[in-house]
Design an enzyme around this catalytic site. Structure first.
Site, PDB file in Angstrom:
ATOM      1  N   GLU A  59      12.842   9.350  19.076  1.00  0.00           N
ATOM      2  CA  GLU A  59      11.543   9.937  18.726  1.00  0.00           C
ATOM      3  C   GLU A  59      10.857   9.170  17.596  1.00  0.00           C
ATOM      4  O   GLU A  59       9.631   9.118  17.526  1.00  0.00           O
ATOM      5  CB  GLU A  59      11.700  11.411  18.338  1.00  0.00           C
ATOM      6  CG  GLU A  59      12.107  12.327  19.477  1.00  0.00           C
ATOM      7  CD  GLU A  59      13.622  12.387  19.705  1.00  0.00           C
ATOM      8  OE1 GLU A  59      14.366  11.549  19.127  1.00  0.00           O
ATOM      9  OE2 GLU A  59      14.060  13.287  20.450  1.00  0.00           O
ATOM     10  N   PHE A 121      20.410  28.171  18.484  1.00  0.00           N
ATOM     11  CA  PHE A 121      20.681  26.765  18.807  1.00  0.00           C
ATOM     12  C   PHE A 121      19.418  25.897  18.653  1.00  0.00           C
ATOM     13  O   PHE A 121      18.383  26.215  19.240  1.00  0.00           O
ATOM     14  CB  PHE A 121      21.199  26.715  20.249  1.00  0.00           C
ATOM     15  CG  PHE A 121      21.512  25.346  20.757  1.00  0.00           C
ATOM     16  CD1 PHE A 121      22.580  24.619  20.247  1.00  0.00           C
ATOM     17  CD2 PHE A 121      20.742  24.757  21.758  1.00  0.00           C
ATOM     18  CE1 PHE A 121      22.891  23.354  20.719  1.00  0.00           C
ATOM     19  CE2 PHE A 121      21.029  23.479  22.241  1.00  0.00           C
ATOM     20  CZ  PHE A 121      22.109  22.786  21.711  1.00  0.00           C
ATOM     21  N   GLN A 122      19.521  24.843  17.895  1.00  0.00           N
ATOM     22  CA  GLN A 122      18.424  23.892  17.622  1.00  0.00           C
ATOM     23  C   GLN A 122      17.190  24.554  16.995  1.00  0.00           C
ATOM     24  O   GLN A 122      16.112  23.961  16.980  1.00  0.00           O
ATOM     25  CB  GLN A 122      18.010  23.140  18.896  1.00  0.00           C
ATOM     26  CG  GLN A 122      19.072  22.132  19.343  1.00  0.00           C
ATOM     27  CD  GLN A 122      18.568  21.154  20.381  1.00  0.00           C
ATOM     28  OE1 GLN A 122      17.786  21.501  21.249  1.00  0.00           O
ATOM     29  NE2 GLN A 122      19.026  19.905  20.301  1.00  0.00           N
ATOM     30  N   ARG A 263       2.624 -10.100  -3.517  1.00  0.00           N
ATOM     31  CA  ARG A 263       3.874 -10.822  -3.339  1.00  0.00           C
ATOM     32  C   ARG A 263       3.914 -11.664  -2.070  1.00  0.00           C
ATOM     33  O   ARG A 263       4.508 -12.728  -2.035  1.00  0.00           O
ATOM     34  CB  ARG A 263       5.036  -9.826  -3.308  1.00  0.00           C
ATOM     35  CG  ARG A 263       6.338 -10.502  -2.990  1.00  0.00           C
ATOM     36  CD  ARG A 263       7.520  -9.697  -3.387  1.00  0.00           C
ATOM     37  NE  ARG A 263       8.690 -10.266  -2.747  1.00  0.00           N
ATOM     38  CZ  ARG A 263       9.798  -9.603  -2.515  1.00  0.00           C
ATOM     39  NH1 ARG A 263       9.883  -8.340  -2.891  1.00  0.00           N
ATOM     40  NH2 ARG A 263      10.816 -10.188  -1.929  1.00  0.00           N
ATOM     41  N   VAL A 391       8.839  -5.324   9.152  1.00  0.00           N
ATOM     42  CA  VAL A 391       8.737  -5.289   7.691  1.00  0.00           C
ATOM     43  C   VAL A 391       9.852  -6.102   7.048  1.00  0.00           C
ATOM     44  O   VAL A 391      11.017  -5.976   7.423  1.00  0.00           O
ATOM     45  CB  VAL A 391       8.748  -3.822   7.195  1.00  0.00           C
ATOM     46  CG1 VAL A 391       9.021  -3.741   5.704  1.00  0.00           C
ATOM     47  CG2 VAL A 391       7.405  -3.168   7.514  1.00  0.00           C
ATOM     48  N   PHE A 476      13.841  -9.957   2.041  1.00  0.00           N
ATOM     49  CA  PHE A 476      12.856  -9.455   1.083  1.00  0.00           C
ATOM     50  C   PHE A 476      13.565  -8.821  -0.119  1.00  0.00           C
ATOM     51  O   PHE A 476      13.148  -8.977  -1.264  1.00  0.00           O
ATOM     52  CB  PHE A 476      11.971  -8.410   1.780  1.00  0.00           C
ATOM     53  CG  PHE A 476      10.614  -8.224   1.172  1.00  0.00           C
ATOM     54  CD1 PHE A 476       9.594  -9.122   1.428  1.00  0.00           C
ATOM     55  CD2 PHE A 476      10.337  -7.147   0.343  1.00  0.00           C
ATOM     56  CE1 PHE A 476       8.329  -8.949   0.883  1.00  0.00           C
ATOM     57  CE2 PHE A 476       9.078  -6.964  -0.208  1.00  0.00           C
ATOM     58  CZ  PHE A 476       8.064  -7.868   0.072  1.00  0.00           C
ATOM     59  N   ILE A 477      14.671  -8.146   0.175  1.00  0.00           N
ATOM     60  CA  ILE A 477      15.415  -7.462  -0.887  1.00  0.00           C
ATOM     61  C   ILE A 477      16.324  -8.448  -1.623  1.00  0.00           C
ATOM     62  O   ILE A 477      16.493  -8.376  -2.836  1.00  0.00           O
ATOM     63  CB  ILE A 477      16.222  -6.280  -0.303  1.00  0.00           C
ATOM     64  CG1 ILE A 477      15.306  -5.365   0.508  1.00  0.00           C
ATOM     65  CG2 ILE A 477      16.932  -5.488  -1.399  1.00  0.00           C
ATOM     66  CD1 ILE A 477      14.087  -4.843  -0.224  1.00  0.00           C
ATOM     67  N   GLU A 480      14.251 -10.066  -4.157  1.00  0.00           N
ATOM     68  CA  GLU A 480      13.999  -9.147  -5.273  1.00  0.00           C
ATOM     69  C   GLU A 480      15.192  -9.067  -6.204  1.00  0.00           C
ATOM     70  O   GLU A 480      15.063  -9.109  -7.427  1.00  0.00           O
ATOM     71  CB  GLU A 480      13.723  -7.740  -4.723  1.00  0.00           C
ATOM     72  CG  GLU A 480      12.287  -7.319  -4.823  1.00  0.00           C
ATOM     73  CD  GLU A 480      12.028  -6.018  -4.062  1.00  0.00           C
ATOM     74  OE1 GLU A 480      10.962  -5.938  -3.456  1.00  0.00           O
ATOM     75  OE2 GLU A 480      12.890  -5.109  -4.085  1.00  0.00           O
TER      76      GLU A 480
HETATM   77  P1  FAD Z   1      -5.858   1.006   2.828  1.00  0.00           P
HETATM   78  O1  FAD Z   1      -4.776   1.391   1.899  1.00  0.00           O
HETATM   79  O2  FAD Z   1      -5.938   1.724   4.125  1.00  0.00           O
HETATM   80  O3  FAD Z   1      -7.232   1.200   2.043  1.00  0.00           O
HETATM   81  C1  FAD Z   1      -8.485   1.013   2.656  1.00  0.00           C
HETATM   82  C2  FAD Z   1      -9.574   1.430   1.689  1.00  0.00           C
HETATM   83  O4  FAD Z   1     -10.838   1.206   2.306  1.00  0.00           O
HETATM   84  C3  FAD Z   1      -9.527   2.905   1.306  1.00  0.00           C
HETATM   85  O5  FAD Z   1      -9.733   3.052  -0.069  1.00  0.00           O
HETATM   86  C4  FAD Z   1     -10.676   3.519   2.128  1.00  0.00           C
HETATM   87  O6  FAD Z   1     -11.246   4.670   1.530  1.00  0.00           O
HETATM   88  C5  FAD Z   1     -11.655   2.359   2.144  1.00  0.00           C
HETATM   89  N1  FAD Z   1     -12.611   2.358   3.248  1.00  0.00           N
HETATM   90  C6  FAD Z   1     -12.390   2.720   4.537  1.00  0.00           C
HETATM   91  N2  FAD Z   1     -13.501   2.544   5.273  1.00  0.00           N
HETATM   92  C7  FAD Z   1     -14.449   2.044   4.441  1.00  0.00           C
HETATM   93  C8  FAD Z   1     -15.804   1.645   4.616  1.00  0.00           C
HETATM   94  N3  FAD Z   1     -16.431   1.740   5.811  1.00  0.00           N
HETATM   95  N4  FAD Z   1     -16.471   1.167   3.536  1.00  0.00           N
HETATM   96  C9  FAD Z   1     -15.873   1.086   2.313  1.00  0.00           C
HETATM   97  N5  FAD Z   1     -14.604   1.462   2.100  1.00  0.00           N
HETATM   98  C10 FAD Z   1     -13.891   1.924   3.149  1.00  0.00           C
HETATM   99  N6  FAD Z   1      -0.443  -5.766   0.575  1.00  0.00           N
HETATM  100  C11 FAD Z   1      -1.036  -6.619  -0.271  1.00  0.00           C
HETATM  101  O7  FAD Z   1      -2.255  -6.563  -0.427  1.00  0.00           O
HETATM  102  N7  FAD Z   1      -0.295  -7.548  -0.960  1.00  0.00           N
HETATM  103  C12 FAD Z   1       1.045  -7.667  -0.797  1.00  0.00           C
HETATM  104  O8  FAD Z   1       1.670  -8.518  -1.394  1.00  0.00           O
HETATM  105  C13 FAD Z   1       1.699  -6.775   0.114  1.00  0.00           C
HETATM  106  N8  FAD Z   1       3.035  -6.842   0.334  1.00  0.00           N
HETATM  107  C14 FAD Z   1       3.578  -6.097   1.345  1.00  0.00           C
HETATM  108  C15 FAD Z   1       4.903  -6.307   1.682  1.00  0.00           C
HETATM  109  C16 FAD Z   1       5.463  -5.643   2.751  1.00  0.00           C
HETATM  110  C17 FAD Z   1       6.898  -5.878   3.100  1.00  0.00           C
HETATM  111  C18 FAD Z   1       4.661  -4.767   3.524  1.00  0.00           C
HETATM  112  C19 FAD Z   1       5.200  -4.080   4.730  1.00  0.00           C
HETATM  113  C20 FAD Z   1       3.353  -4.519   3.159  1.00  0.00           C
HETATM  114  C21 FAD Z   1       2.788  -5.187   2.076  1.00  0.00           C
HETATM  115  N9  FAD Z   1       1.445  -5.001   1.728  1.00  0.00           N
HETATM  116  C22 FAD Z   1       0.886  -5.833   0.795  1.00  0.00           C
HETATM  117  C23 FAD Z   1       0.606  -3.958   2.342  1.00  0.00           C
HETATM  118  C24 FAD Z   1       0.353  -2.848   1.311  1.00  0.00           C
HETATM  119  O9  FAD Z   1       1.517  -2.072   1.149  1.00  0.00           O
HETATM  120  C25 FAD Z   1      -0.828  -1.946   1.723  1.00  0.00           C
HETATM  121  O10 FAD Z   1      -0.607  -1.432   2.993  1.00  0.00           O
HETATM  122  C26 FAD Z   1      -2.149  -2.698   1.748  1.00  0.00           C
HETATM  123  O11 FAD Z   1      -2.318  -3.491   0.597  1.00  0.00           O
HETATM  124  C27 FAD Z   1      -3.292  -1.717   1.833  1.00  0.00           C
HETATM  125  O12 FAD Z   1      -4.398  -2.407   2.312  1.00  0.00           O
HETATM  126  P2  FAD Z   1      -5.869  -1.825   2.196  1.00  0.00           P
HETATM  127  O13 FAD Z   1      -6.122  -1.444   0.800  1.00  0.00           O
HETATM  128  O14 FAD Z   1      -6.745  -2.830   2.832  1.00  0.00           O
HETATM  129  O15 FAD Z   1      -5.818  -0.549   3.171  1.00  0.00           O
END
Ligand code: FAD
Length: 598
Positions: A59, A121-122, A263, A391, A476-477, A480
């Protein structure tokens, strides 16, 4: 049939629930049956010509597939779990949808209403466990209300961009109810966002004009604003950096786009944040962002959500507005500026980085470096390809090395960052876009976590090319533990595994790749079969160059530290941003490098 005048047609509770889901444009649903879900499985059987049941093998994978699908399509996706364990297994995938803000409907089964709350159950109390993950979470309280509650859930999921949970006791699914409910799906309208205020636009343009080193930092909130991002960048000569999730909004080759910050960032994206004095922050809620920039830089922030304004950085000009509208207004306002030393240095820095990365493209090093593998993908993936990225270190390599093109799509587990995302996301991609070629990209850690989903790919004959980057470590870890906490490596080693043979045992094609030529051959063979394919790439144990602990600038670091870093990452040809800035005749902005981490 209709028996008497004025008497409504009858329908089972489950059939009525599925009818509402179909009316909202959903044509498949991910899940795994259990006894408490019999009534809904019966309805799925009845309606299989309209609503396809996709049998995942866990799931969690169904919920992750729904989340990935909602990210890729922008539309609600649906998953289900049976009472107890089936419900609990959904949780991880639902959290992914919660953290990346996408609409997902989870239908959760419950034991019959006559057996609830009596330790059967469940039978568990399901509502409290879904409270935190959901924007809306209810148990249906009568058979007749089933369709209305499902409709309410879908509207709530759309309104709040999150998970709505409907728990349905099994007997309500069997009960025959009046078929009178009319869903409002056809009248659903996208939200309208506020336009920017004229005085805020004026202030923003004033700040941009008076800055020496202004940049644009955008996130996926700017996904409909690619043209406007470029217009502002070109007019005011502002280099662009993005969140990782915003990769793909701009063409990779656009010269002023330096990639992401953080990062996983390429070197220019990681450096520019400390050299800037003004950030135009657009639709970006990246959780690390306050560590990525000169804390003295001024900030203009554009977001549609007032909860986000000022959340990640102290700001100077708030713009509660849609990214496209606000950027267009900024671009329309002032006079065009000429390129600054800062801007020119950013372009040179990007070139230097690209040349350095390209120098490894044809590397014959064994075990393989990631650059030649991604070079093969860049050359062979079609313009319509979809990449489902797991990831771990794969996020770093994908961000830096995959040149995403305009019509390609990609997805990862962004904020929640759950391992195991790649395979379920690839299933969602192939089902949502059957005519596109789909790749899953995972490390050996992430792949093993939900690799039973190869069986789902086989069952539905989904031609997905699954690439496993095997380096026998949770990279990744490991990095770190070594670079951040300076501890002995603990618990990160993984056993070498023959994924190709495992894949064959599951009914897929499998290839082991140890050389560049073997990669080219495997990709060719993958294109010639209709089966799902697993390509096990035996990857180097060397970690990707760290841009977080980057020792290149002689003005900041002692020479022996620089020498060690350069030797470790073969970085002889990389120059720090300050070098290009000095060459261009610019001055470094005052910046206090923030060492604190989350
Ligand atoms: P969101 O968090 O979804 O934010 C979007 C924003 O846009 C919100 O504030 C929302 O309100 C706004 N918005 C939506 N629509 C509109 C619109 N029409 N006009 C104006 N505003 C709007 N990310 C990095 O940046 N750097 C890293 O080094 C990094 N390392 C990572 C490592 C791993 C292993 C993984 C899996 C992910 C990593 N990430 C990294 C991703 C990070 O965790 C976040 O998911 C990402 O940074 C969020 O991106 P965002 O702000 O674009 O999206």
């Amino acid at each position: 049939g209709r028996s008497y005048l004025n008497m409504a047609e009858k329908i089972s509770g489950s059939d009525a629930a599925l009818k509402v889901i179909e009316e909202w444009g959903v044509d498949h649903i991910y899940g795994y049956p259990g006894g408490s879900f019999d009534s809904t499985m019966n309805a799925l059987y009845n309606q299989s010509n309209k609503l396809k049941f996709i049998q995942v093998r866990h799931e969690e994978a169904g919920a992750l597939a729904a989340s990935a699908e909602a990210k890729l399509t922008g539309k609600i996706a649906v998953t289900f779990g049976s009472a107890g364990p089936g419900a609990v297994h959904l949780m991880n995938g639902l959290y992914d949808a919660r953290q990346d803000h996408v609409p997902v409907l989870a239908i959760v089964a419950q034991v019959p209403s006559t057996k609830m709350n009596a330790d059967n159950f469940q039978a568990i109390d399901e509502e409290p466990i879904f409270d935190d993950v959901s924007v809306w979470n209810r148990t249906v309280s009568s058979a007749q209300s089933v369709p209305a509650v499902v409709d309410e859930a879908i509207r709530q999921a759309y309104k709040h961009n999150g998970v709505a949970v409907v728990t349905i006791p099994k007997d309500f699914g069997w009960a025959m109810i009046d078929d009178t409910f009319v869903s409002n799906a056809k009248n659903h309208v996208d939200p309208i966002y506020p336009a920017p205020r004229a005085e805020s636009i004026e202030k923003a343009v004033e700040l941009i004009k008076s800055a020496k080193a202004p940049i644009i930092y955008f996130g996926i909130g700017a996904k409909r604003a690619a043209k406007e991002l470029q217009a502002v960048s070109e007019k005011y000569k502002m280099p662009l950096v993005s969140s990782v999730l915003a990769k793909g909004i701009l063409e990779e080759k656009y010269p002023a786009y330096l990639g992401s910050a953080g990062r996983v960032a390429p070197k220019p994206g990681a450096e520019i944040g400390f050299a800037t004095d003004l950030i135009l922050w657009v639709g970006n809620d990246s959780p690390f962002s306050r560590f990525l920039f000169n804390p003295n830089a001024k900030v203009i922030q554009i977001d549609i959500d007032n909860e986000k304004i000022g959340k990640r950085h102290v700001i100077d000009v708030p713009l509660l507005a849609d990214a496209k509208e606000a950027l267009a207004a900024i671009a329309a306002k002032g006079e065009e500026l000429s390129p600054t030393p800062f801007y020119n240095a950013a372009l040179e820095d990007k070139k230097n980085w690209n040349e350095w990365q390209d120098s490894f493209k044809n590397s014959e090093e064994v075990p393989l470096r990631p650059e030649p593998i991604f070079d093969v993908l860049n050359k062979t993936a079609s313009d319509q390809a979809v990449f489902a990225v797991d990831v771990g270190n794969v996020n770093i390599n994908f961000e830096r090395l995959l040149d995403i093109r305009a019509d390609q799509k990609w997805t990862t587990s962004g904020q929640y960052a759950t391992m195991g995302y790649g395979l379920p996301a690839s299933i969602a991609a192939k089902i949502a876009f059957p005519h596109r070629d789909v790749y899953s990209l995972s490390g050996d850690g992430g792949f093993a976590m939900l690799m039973e989903e190869i069986l789902t790919q086989v069952k539905y004959q989904l031609h997905v090319v699954n690439i496993v980057f095997s380096n026998e470590t949770l990279g990744f870890i490991e990095a770190e533990q070594r670079d951040d906490t300076h501890q002995p490596l603990s618990g990160v080693d993984l056993p070498d595994t023959d994924w190709a043979t495992t894949a064959k045992g599951m009914g897929a094609e499998g290839f082991t790749v140890r050389t560049l030529q073997e990669m080219k051959d495997a990709i060719k063979a993958a294109a010639e079969t209709s089966k799902p394919v697993v390509i096990d790439v035996k990857l180097t144990h060397e970690m990707p160059l760290t841009t977080e602990h980057m020792f290149l600038d002689p003005a900041v670091y002692p020479q022996d530290q620089i020498d060690e870093y350069v030797a470790k990452y073969q970085a002889q040809d990389l120059k720090p941003f300050s070098y290009f800035l000095a060459q261009a005749g610019g001055e470094q902005a005052k910046s206090n490098v923030v060492e604190e981490k989350p």
